[in-house]
Design a protein around this motif. Structure first.
Motif, short mmCIF file in Angstrom:
data_model
loop_
_atom_site.label_atom_id
_atom_site.label_comp_id
_atom_site.label_asym_id
_atom_site.label_seq_id
_atom_site.Cartn_x
_atom_site.Cartn_y
_atom_site.Cartn_z
N GLY A 179 29.60 42.20 41.17
CA GLY A 179 28.25 41.32 41.94
C GLY A 179 27.31 42.60 43.19
O GLY A 179 25.97 41.88 42.79
N GLN A 180 27.39 43.61 42.68
CA GLN A 180 26.59 44.22 42.97
C GLN A 180 25.93 45.61 42.55
O GLN A 180 25.31 45.92 43.27
N ILE A 181 26.44 45.24 40.94
CA ILE A 181 25.74 46.02 40.38
C ILE A 181 23.91 45.45 39.53
O ILE A 181 23.93 43.76 39.32
N PRO A 182 22.90 46.59 39.54
CA PRO A 182 21.88 45.58 39.65
C PRO A 182 21.69 45.65 38.19
O PRO A 182 22.13 46.11 37.48
N GLY A 183 21.14 44.49 38.17
CA GLY A 183 20.44 43.93 36.30
C GLY A 183 21.37 42.77 36.10
O GLY A 183 21.22 43.06 35.20
N VAL A 184 22.55 42.57 36.95
CA VAL A 184 23.33 41.55 35.67
C VAL A 184 22.59 40.08 36.01
O VAL A 184 21.74 39.33 36.69
N ALA A 185 22.36 39.96 34.51
CA ALA A 185 22.02 38.65 34.29
C ALA A 185 23.20 36.91 34.25
O ALA A 185 22.60 36.05 34.76
N GLN A 186 24.25 37.83 34.05
CA GLN A 186 25.10 36.41 33.91
C GLN A 186 26.61 36.79 33.79
O GLN A 186 26.62 38.31 33.79
N LEU A 187 27.88 36.33 34.86
CA LEU A 187 28.76 37.41 34.68
C LEU A 187 30.07 36.10 34.81
O LEU A 187 29.49 35.08 35.59
N THR A 188 30.30 36.00 34.05
CA THR A 188 31.57 35.54 33.48
C THR A 188 33.36 35.80 33.48
O THR A 188 33.36 36.80 33.62
N SER A 189 34.20 34.81 34.14
CA SER A 189 35.49 35.20 33.44
C SER A 189 36.12 34.29 33.28
O SER A 189 36.28 33.17 33.66
N THR A 190 37.91 34.95 32.77
CA THR A 190 38.27 33.91 31.85
C THR A 190 39.65 35.00 32.50
O THR A 190 40.30 35.67 32.30
N SER A 191 40.44 33.92 33.37
CA SER A 191 41.88 33.96 33.14
C SER A 191 42.80 33.18 32.99
O SER A 191 42.87 31.49 32.61
N VAL A 192 43.88 33.85 31.56
CA VAL A 192 44.49 33.27 30.76
C VAL A 192 46.04 33.77 31.44
O VAL A 192 46.33 34.28 32.15
N LEU A 193 47.29 33.44 31.16
CA LEU A 193 48.77 33.87 31.20
C LEU A 193 48.66 35.45 30.42
O LEU A 193 48.25 36.37 29.19
N GLY A 194 47.84 36.69 31.73
CA GLY A 194 48.48 37.81 31.34
C GLY A 194 47.79 38.89 30.75
O GLY A 194 47.36 39.14 31.11
N THR A 195 46.19 37.83 31.01
CA THR A 195 44.96 38.59 30.75
C THR A 195 43.62 37.71 31.66
O THR A 195 43.77 36.53 31.82
N SER A 196 42.55 39.04 32.30
CA SER A 196 41.33 38.57 33.06
C SER A 196 40.32 39.56 31.91
O SER A 196 40.85 40.26 31.43
N ALA A 197 39.70 38.37 30.96
CA ALA A 197 38.73 38.94 30.54
C ALA A 197 36.71 38.52 31.50
O ALA A 197 36.68 37.58 31.23
N VAL A 198 36.74 39.48 32.36
CA VAL A 198 35.00 39.44 32.61
C VAL A 198 33.79 40.36 31.47
O VAL A 198 34.12 41.28 31.37
N THR A 199 32.48 38.99 31.53
CA THR A 199 31.50 39.64 30.99
C THR A 199 30.67 39.29 32.09
O THR A 199 30.23 38.87 32.60
N LEU A 200 30.03 40.69 31.66
CA LEU A 200 29.11 40.97 32.36
C LEU A 200 27.98 40.63 31.32
O LEU A 200 27.59 41.95 30.27
N GLN A 201 26.81 40.16 31.23
CA GLN A 201 25.44 40.41 30.60
C GLN A 201 24.48 40.39 31.75
O GLN A 201 23.83 40.19 32.32
#
Length: 795
Positions: free
Chosen positions: A72-94
């Protein structure tokens, strides 16, 4: 003296200049990349972290949250979403469109390093980043299948050879592996046998942790000879693990084989994939943002023959999806339309001018303007895509206007008796400013598109620039080459015209007469004419209001992306059965050419009750439109019990960074998770009640029943047992815990610990687990905890 005069007086120099423009354009044409649409993707980066056995709540709080705080401290991030399931997290930065994806990747990597101190210490590996949008459709899918070789061996070749080599190809962002069956040595224990010997599963883990090492040992360097020190300190086969001694009872060793089994199997046995109905390993290739699809896939296909020699002949490589086939067909159709429009323009010119040279002179402008535009497109980094070619097709009608205006003005002086050279000099001087004004006015129409921002501006900017460049080049040709050719090739007509000329002229006279009569009627009834005009305007406004609107037309690229969904409590075996039933329906459909399908938690945010399918359709001429195919498959799958199928056609433009079950997404946000969990189902039910929408779904998967263990902390304290010991015991038993690695020359592999496969789904297994007290006594876990089906209330 006009701008055209030097070119009229120097025909050789003018011809060489035009030839240079033509040759440079021809040379640049093969260098232009081919794509479905201009490069308009948002720079997107996906960060993935794995923690085998961790619940979605643990992944969200201990893995995703520390990462999101730093991102969240990175400049220019238009969209930040994350998905957490069993054993895995994926964070997508647009990121914003003007951010470089490479510079953004550097910032993301620094943020991952900053968050490392807050992440769990026992993560198997640090989070990884990929320059890929998980919502994008893949550009190439291939599968490996064998009737003789185990899937773990097939996966070994897929991961260590194919995936790595394809990932190194320019333009490839990620090679996902569907149905991953990475080899491992699995230690499956029987808790009852452990309990009978007064041991716990933690004893087994401690033994495994210290059983295999791969450390430096130095060398024996004597006066005449040096000997490298080696040892059999590393175990790489199941049998040595089965013979490991865990403890001694009554003077006899207790080995792993006495309380369980050691076998070679998949690292995660809850993953499975099919291609065309057969089990196998699927390689799903995604491109980098901005990379050219055609060039990337061509490089992949060029490398496949060499890669095929690197794997055994009884492992078969199959191409399932090749996105370039429909892209090439679409671009070829637009190119044919462009050539057809050129031919029609030339035909119309000849029909009206009815002179060979009068047709040739303006017609030369068309190929010169288009070919010259290819050179400008190459310098600007544009591609041959549907929009740029459409821009050229539209510009074909514009580019001949300037030449025709120049030709007609010169020809009227020739008809008045002036010599062609004098007529060219005089006519070009009279009409030069008019041609410039026509070209500028045409370009001015596209200025709003050139100045438009956002993804729409990126999408149509290339279109506007191509048309503008073509108009500029055509104006230059009309001011130089056209008057020069008029001065050399135009001749006065003497004698009578032919029969064809007279027939066409009679037709024109009839058209002029009809127009004169209708114009007279319109002028006689001016009030009615004005009323018709106003009515037309009003009707146009009405149609504009009621006509359906959207961002971009739904494309039919021959690929359907689908998600299956079952009850959130479903087991892996039951989900596999339902996925196979869907596979059979898809395989039997007459419009389907090939497909891949896989199940298992962790793939692209996929939960255990979800499956994925990529359905490749037959060519356009051999099937119905894609929406008709989707409707037919939906109707067939609706007859299956316990599973839903959500399908949508793959598109060339993706907005957003989260893969959705359906075409549109609505995101609900709340700082309070309890309030969010309360309102999300209510809004979902309300949307489902709307007649205008269908296939409404949610990615909030929190309705499954949990087995929540409530720890009696007082009882645990009396035995000197800490909650960490209880968690470790549960993780050892049910988390497919990756205990220790062993190494080979091509990869590293895990030793995975757990209870027997047939005991994993039994709640009674909890009663067979024991934990060591502080004095070494094995205490039944059931005396320290009681089980509830209510989840722990989040803080």
């Amino acid at each position: 003296m006009s701008v055209s005069t030097p070119f009229i007086q120097r025909p050789v120099g003018t011809s060489l200049l035009m030839a240079a423009i033509f040759l440079v354009g021809i040379a640049c044409y093969p260098l232009l990349p081919v794509a479905p649409l201009p490069a308009v993707e948002f720079p997107t980066i996906t960060v993935t972290a794995t923690y085998p056995g961790a619940s979605p709540e643990v992944m969200a709080s201990s893995v995703a949250e520390p990462l999101e705080t730093q991102f969240g401290q990175i400049p220019g991030v238009a969209q930040l979403t994350s998905t957490s399931v069993l054993g895995t997290s994926a964070v997508t930065l647009q990121f914003d469109l003007d951010r470089s994806v490479d510079a953004a990747a550097t910032d993301v990597l620094e943020a991952i390093n900053a968050a490392a101190g807050q992440l769990p210490k026992n993560l198997p590996s640090q989070p990884t980043l990929r320059k890929v949008n998980p919502a994008d459709s893949p550009i190439f899918i291939m599968a490996l299948q064998s009737d003789d070789v185990p899937l773990t061996t097939v996966d070994d070749y897929a991961e260590n050879i194919l995936s790595q080599q394809i990932s190194q190809i320019s333009g490839v962002s990620q090679v996902g592996i569907g149905g991953q069956q990475k080899p491992a040595i699995r230690i499956d224990v029987d808790p009852a046998k452990l309990a009978a010997m007064g041991m716990t599963i933690e004893d087994v883990r401690n033994t495994l942790t210290n059983a295999t090492v791969n450390s430096p040992k130095g060398s024996l360097d004597g006066p005449h000879q040096s000997l490298t020190v080696l040892a059999n300190d590393q175990l790489t086969q199941p049998d040595p693990y089965a013979n490991l001694i865990i403890a001694w009872r009554n003077g006899a060793p207790v080995r792993v084989r006495d309380i369980g089994t050691a076998t070679r199997g998949p690292q995660n046995r809850e993953l499975l994939a099919w291609q065309n109905g057969h089990k196998g390993i699927v390689l799903v290739v995604f491109k980098q943002p901005g990379a050219n699809v055609i060039g990337t896939v061509d490089r992949i296909k060029a490398a496949l023959p060499q890669l095929a020699h690197s794997i055994p002949p009884n492992i078969h490589m199959l191409t399932i999806v090749d996105r370039t086939q429909t892209i090439r067909a679409s671009v070829n159709d637009v190119q044919f339309t462009l050539m057809l429009s050129i031919a029609l323009v030339v035909m119309v010119i000849f029909l009206f001018l009815r002179s060979a040279w009068a047709t040739i002179i303006p017609s030369v402008t068309v190929p010169l303007a288009l070919v010259g535009t290819f050179a400008a497109m190459y310098l600007l980094g544009y591609s041959l895509d549907n929009l740029s070619l459409m821009g050229m097709t539209i510009a074909v009608g514009f580019v001949v206007d300037d030449a025709i205006v120049m030709l007609e003005n010169i020809y009227r002086h020739v008809e008045d008796g002036m010599r062609p050279m004098e007529a060219a000099l005089k006519g070009a001087g009279e009409i030069g400013f008019t041609i410039v004004s026509i070209s500028v006015s045409l370009i001015a129409v596209f200025i709003p598109l050139l100045l438009m921002g956002g993804i729409v501006g990126r999408l149509f900017r290339e279109f506007a620039m191509v048309v503008s460049l073509t108009v500029v080049i055509s104006a230059f040709v009309s001011l130089t080459l056209t008057p020069m050719m008029c001065a050399r090739f135009l001749r006065q007509h003497h004698g009578t015209h032919g029969r064809l000329y007279r027939i066409v002229e009679a037709g024109f006279d009839a058209m002029v007469g009809f127009y004169a009569r209708t114009l007279e009627v319109a002028l006689r009834f001016r009030a009615i004419t004005l009323a018709v005009f106003l009515g037309t305007v009003a009707f146009t406004v009405f149609l504009f209001v009621i006509i359906p609107k959207g961002f971009f037309p739904t494309q039919d690229v021959g690929l359907i992306m689908a998600i299956t969904e079952a009850n959130q409590n479903i087991s892996f075996d039951a989900m596999t059965t339902r996925q196979e039933a869907v596979n059979r329906i898809v395989q039997d459909d007459p419009a389907v050419a090939t497909f891949v399908s896989f199940v298992g938690a962790g793939n692209n945010g996929q939960t255990g009750n979800n499956g994925r399918l990529f359905i490749n359709l037959k060519p356009w001429g051999q099937r119905e439109p894609v929406m008709d195919v989707i409707a037919r498959l939906s109707q067939k799958v609706s007859s299956l019990e316990g599973v839903n199928l959500y399908m949508q056609p793959a598109q060339d433009i993706t907005v957003g960074g989260r893969y959705s079950r359906t075409q549109y997404q609505y995101t609900l946000q709340d700082a309070d998770p309890i309030e969010l969990n309360s309102w999300a189902p209510k809004i979902l039910d309300k949307i489902r009640g709307m007649a205008e929408v269908r296939d409404v779904a949610t990615d909030q998967q929190n309705a499954g029943t949990t087995a929540t263990l409530v720890i009696d902390r007082d009882a645990a304290a009396r035995f000197g047992i800490q909650p960490q010991q209880i968690d470790d015991t549960l993780y050892d038993a049910f988390g497919q815990r990756q205990v220790v690695q062993y190494f080979t020359q091509i990869n590293s592999y895990w030793v995975v610990l757990g209870v027997r496969n047939d005991l994993e789904g039994e709640t009674n297994t909890l009663r067979s687990l024991y934990v060591h007290a502080s004095n070494g006594t094995a205490i039944p876990l059931s005396t320290l905890v009681h089980t509830s089906t209510l989840p722990v209330t989040p803080l």
